[in-house]
Scaffold this motif. Sequence first.
Motif, PDB file in Angstrom:
ATOM      1  N   TRP A  11       0.699  -1.001   0.245  1.00 60.90           N
ATOM      2  CA  TRP A  11       0.102   0.145  -0.039  1.00 60.90           C
ATOM      3  C   TRP A  11       0.748   0.840  -0.461  1.00 60.90           C
ATOM      4  O   TRP A  11       0.377   1.992  -0.555  1.00 60.90           O
ATOM      5  CB  TRP A  11      -0.377  -0.427   1.476  1.00 60.90           C
ATOM      6  N   LEU A  15       0.495   4.581  -2.326  1.00 66.11           N
ATOM      7  CA  LEU A  15      -0.364   5.693  -1.412  1.00 66.11           C
ATOM      8  C   LEU A  15       0.749   7.095  -1.336  1.00 66.11           C
ATOM      9  O   LEU A  15       0.033   7.986  -1.842  1.00 66.11           O
ATOM     10  CB  LEU A  15      -0.683   5.025  -0.530  1.00 66.11           C
ATOM     11  N   GLY A  31      -6.693   7.110  -1.321  1.00 69.82           N
ATOM     12  CA  GLY A  31      -6.530   5.964  -1.907  1.00 69.82           C
ATOM     13  C   GLY A  31      -7.889   6.489  -2.941  1.00 69.82           C
ATOM     14  O   GLY A  31      -8.801   6.922  -2.072  1.00 69.82           O
TER      15      GLY A  31
END
Length: 76
Positions: A11, A15, A31
């Motif tokens: 992630w 991100l 996100g």
Amino acid sequence: MSLVQEVAELWGEYLNGGEVGAEDDFFALGGNSLIGIKIIDRVSQDYGVELSVRAFYLAQTPARVAGLVAQGRALT
């Protein structure tokens, strides 16, 4: 490294390039649908588990997504 840590690092790549915690919220981190699709594709490539967009968005945290990956692995 635990599966949760691996998902959190994944992630972070998409991100903010920084640390992502196990319970951090995907949407609170910035996100969006495009990033979500990219992460879902990487999960498929890296772990061989197909996540639905709906399941990914409902999970919302690396810890819960890691749980989905673990469930998916158990089924294969």
